[in-house]
Design an enzyme around this catalytic site. Structure first.
Site, PDB file in Angstrom:
ATOM      1  N   HIS A   9     -12.855  18.889 -15.762  1.00 51.91           N
ATOM      2  CA  HIS A   9     -13.174  19.933 -16.749  1.00 51.91           C
ATOM      3  C   HIS A   9     -12.316  21.172 -16.487  1.00 51.91           C
ATOM      4  O   HIS A   9     -11.721  21.750 -17.397  1.00 51.91           O
ATOM      5  CB  HIS A   9     -14.663  20.301 -16.656  1.00 51.91           C
ATOM      6  N   ASN A  10     -12.239  21.561 -15.228  1.00 47.93           N
ATOM      7  CA  ASN A  10     -11.468  22.761 -14.899  1.00 47.93           C
ATOM      8  C   ASN A  10      -9.969  22.554 -15.106  1.00 47.93           C
ATOM      9  O   ASN A  10      -9.263  23.478 -15.513  1.00 47.93           O
ATOM     10  CB  ASN A  10     -11.754  23.201 -13.463  1.00 47.93           C
ATOM     11  N   GLU A  19      -9.522  22.997 -18.570  1.00 46.20           N
ATOM     12  CA  GLU A  19      -9.670  24.453 -18.812  1.00 46.20           C
ATOM     13  C   GLU A  19      -8.326  25.163 -18.555  1.00 46.20           C
ATOM     14  O   GLU A  19      -7.864  25.968 -19.379  1.00 46.20           O
ATOM     15  CB  GLU A  19     -10.768  24.971 -17.878  1.00 46.20           C
ATOM     16  N   LYS A  68     -16.501  17.830 -13.028  1.00 47.87           N
ATOM     17  CA  LYS A  68     -16.320  19.282 -13.154  1.00 47.87           C
ATOM     18  C   LYS A  68     -14.872  19.680 -12.829  1.00 47.87           C
ATOM     19  O   LYS A  68     -14.299  20.581 -13.455  1.00 47.87           O
ATOM     20  CB  LYS A  68     -17.300  20.031 -12.237  1.00 47.87           C
ATOM     21  N   SER A  90     -20.858  24.570 -15.326  1.00 42.24           N
ATOM     22  CA  SER A  90     -19.813  25.334 -16.008  1.00 42.24           C
ATOM     23  C   SER A  90     -20.396  26.292 -17.027  1.00 42.24           C
ATOM     24  O   SER A  90     -21.425  26.022 -17.640  1.00 42.24           O
ATOM     25  CB  SER A  90     -18.837  24.395 -16.731  1.00 42.24           C
TER      26      SER A  90
HETATM   27  C1  6PG Z   1     -16.524  27.235 -15.316  1.00 41.58           C
HETATM   28  C2  6PG Z   1     -15.283  27.784 -14.691  1.00 41.58           C
HETATM   29  C3  6PG Z   1     -15.581  28.367 -13.355  1.00 41.58           C
HETATM   30  C4  6PG Z   1     -14.423  29.180 -12.807  1.00 41.58           C
HETATM   31  C5  6PG Z   1     -13.422  28.308 -12.114  1.00 41.58           C
HETATM   32  C6  6PG Z   1     -12.003  28.528 -12.451  1.00 41.58           C
HETATM   33  O1  6PG Z   1     -16.485  26.085 -15.689  1.00 41.58           O
HETATM   34  O2  6PG Z   1     -17.491  27.981 -15.433  1.00 41.58           O
HETATM   35  O3  6PG Z   1     -14.339  26.757 -14.538  1.00 41.58           O
HETATM   36  O4  6PG Z   1     -15.999  27.328 -12.538  1.00 41.58           O
HETATM   37  O5  6PG Z   1     -13.899  29.997 -13.748  1.00 41.58           O
HETATM   38  O6  6PG Z   1     -13.651  28.496 -10.753  1.00 41.58           O
HETATM   39  O7  6PG Z   1     -11.498  29.545 -11.689  1.00 41.58           O
HETATM   40  P1  6PG Z   1      -9.951  29.718 -11.329  1.00 41.58           P
HETATM   41  O8  6PG Z   1      -9.240  29.986 -12.617  1.00 41.58           O
HETATM   42  O9  6PG Z   1      -9.990  30.924 -10.441  1.00 41.58           O
HETATM   43  O10 6PG Z   1      -9.490  28.507 -10.626  1.00 41.58           O
END
Ligand code: 6PG
Length: 469
Positions: free
Chosen positions: A187-188, A191, A184, A130
């Site tokens: 994590h997303n 995010e 991960k 990430s």
């Molecule tokens: C990271 C990000 C990266 C990317 C994701 C999310 O941790 O560096 O999460 O992996 O930005 O793919 O992308 P989307 O918003 O397009 O799902």
């Protein structure tokens, strides 16, 4: 040229950045890309790092350029391309040679590939990375998964290229099989939720407090000096301050309000449902992205019902918004870590939750000051829900009233706050000892004789409604 210590396949934005990072940290690396022109351009543009980079013309060339036992990082799009690369590489590799998938794979795919690798007696690592391009180039957060011995082999390079928190590398083994990619994925999911909550308070400022983008930028900049200090708040300040070179308007004001996604947030929501480990703030964030893309329906809705958001001046303060965001963030992370714990137990991964919080302190997209405190709280007691850790209990006691005011006022005034509302509803469930599921149990027993437990512990598991059913 001496043999490379590691190889990398796929010189897209992330792959190229990661390869340069590895070379910069003093490691020799061999690289290959499907189109050789890309490899050539990359090598030519690598400057003084080019001496540590071997550009390979084909896969056999790549394999021959790496010292045995080999380690090869795949930085190709998730899904079929990974399977295709594994199929193309395996016949060229020896039994101790390691393939590392560093893309955003679905952990189910990683589990399958790991099982195939075990059946073939070869090592395989699924690794979450990430930090976007900048992170890959100068220090990402790295979440490894697969055989521990295989991780230990590559750990020195991964620790060298990873971001550092006060000298500690943000690169850790999270467990066997798909554990690294699962971490991960969560994590997303977090995010998505963090971004959505920020977008929600941005909306309150823009549509409720009549603030223009530069003023909003100032608020994010100020919040970045306090409890909310984080990469996402920091970049929100930057994007709110940016001006569109085409029109001179605030950049935010010319960007279409329809968000895309590659799916990792959705995977988090789906897996949470399977695990019965609720992450309502993340689910709400995924939902909000999906609704955002339904532009024509939203426009039709506004035509029929009139615009939702009404002025909030006098009803809410910026302090309220900051408090709501602090509370929402804690609730979201508490859900995320609980989900990780459930997954870890379900699949016997032994994911070290404190290490996970530590890895996320730097380099990754959700890095924040608060994660350091979360790492401390999880180190004290990894099994305790974060909302019950004293540091976060105190913060929630301090700020949940602000969250409540913001959610309630927004609802009355027509502002949609899916993620913050979901956080509050979950919080109120979590602080209610006597809930309302007794009604559900009674209903289930009424129409389906599903039975229930009694508060007094008496061994009577059905209600007196049998003849009415
Ligand atoms: C990271 C990000 C990266 C990317 C994701 C999310 O941790 O560096 O999460 O992996 O930005 O793919 O992308 P989307 O918003 O397009 O799902």
């Amino acid at each position: 040229m001496a043999l490379a210590e590691i190889g990398l396949v796929g010189l897209g934005v992330m792959g190229a950045a990661l390869a340069l990072n590895i070379a910069e940290k003093g490691h020799r690396i061999a690289v290959w890309n499907r189109s050789h022109d890309v490899t050539g351009t990359f090598h030519a543009g690598a400057g003084e790092l080019a001496t540590r980079i071997t550009p390979a013309r084909d896969l056999a060339d790549l394999v021959a350029a790496i010292a045995v036992p080999r380690a090869i990082i795949l930085m190709v799009p998730a899904g079929d391309p990974v399977d295709q690369m594994i199929a193309a590489l395996r016949p060229l590799l020896g039994p101790d040679d390691l393939i590392i998938d560093a893309g955003n794979a679905n952990f189910h795919d990683t589990e399958r590939r790991a099982a195939d690798a075990v059946a073939q007696g070869v090592p395989y690592i699924g690794m979450g990375v990430s930090g976007g391009e900048e992170g890959a180039r100068h220090g990402p957060a790295i979440m490894g998964g697969g055989p521990k011995a295989a991780w230990d082999r590559i750990a020195p390079i991964m620790e060298a290229i990873a971001a550092k928190h006060e000298g500690t590398p943000c690169a850790t083994w999270m467990g066997p099989g798909g554990a690294g990619h699962f971490v991960k994925t969560v994590h997303n999911g977090i995010e998505y939720a963090d971004m959505q909550m920020i977008a929600e308070v941005y909306g309150l400022m823009r549509d409720g407090l009549d603030m223009a983008a530069p003023g909003i930028a100032g608020v994010f900049e100020a919040w970045n000096e306090g409890a909310l200090r984080s990469y996402l708040i920091e970049i929100s300040g930057h994007v709110a301050r940016a001006v569109d070179p085409e029109t001179g308007s605030a950049m935010l004001d010319v960007i279409l309000d329809a968000a895309g996604q590659k799916g990792t947030g959705r995977w988090t929501a789906i897996e949470a449902q399977h695990l019965a480990a609720p992450v309502p703030v993340i689910e709400a964030a995924v939902m909000a992205r999906n609704v955002s893309s339904r532009l024509s329906e939203r426009r039709a809705g506004e035509t029929v019902f009139g615009p939702g958001p009404q002025p909030l001046a006098g009803a809410l303060t910026l302090k309220d918004l900051e408090g709501a965001l602090i509370a929402g963030k804690i609730l979201c992370y508490a859900q995320g870590f609980t989900m990780l714990d459930s997954a870890s137990k379900t699949w016997n991964w032994g994911v070290p939750l404190p290490e996970c919080a530590k890895v996320w302190r730097e380099g990754c997209i959700i890095r924040s000051a608060m994660l350091d405190h979360m790492a401390q709280a999880l180190t004290e007691d990894p099994a305790r829900n974060l909302i019950l850790a004293p540091a976060f209990t105190d913060l929630l006691k301090q700020h949940h009233e602000a969250l409540r005011r913001v959610v309630a006022t927004a609802a009355l005034k027509g502002h949609s706050l899916p993620a913050l509302s979901a956080g509050l509803a979950w919080f109120d469930l979590m602080r209610t000892a006597r809930g309302t599921a007794n009604m559900l149990q009674a209903q289930r027993d009424f129409f389906g004789a599903h039975g229930f437990d009694r508060l007094d512990g008496k061994p009577i598991h059905h209600g007196p409604w049998g003849s009415h059913a």
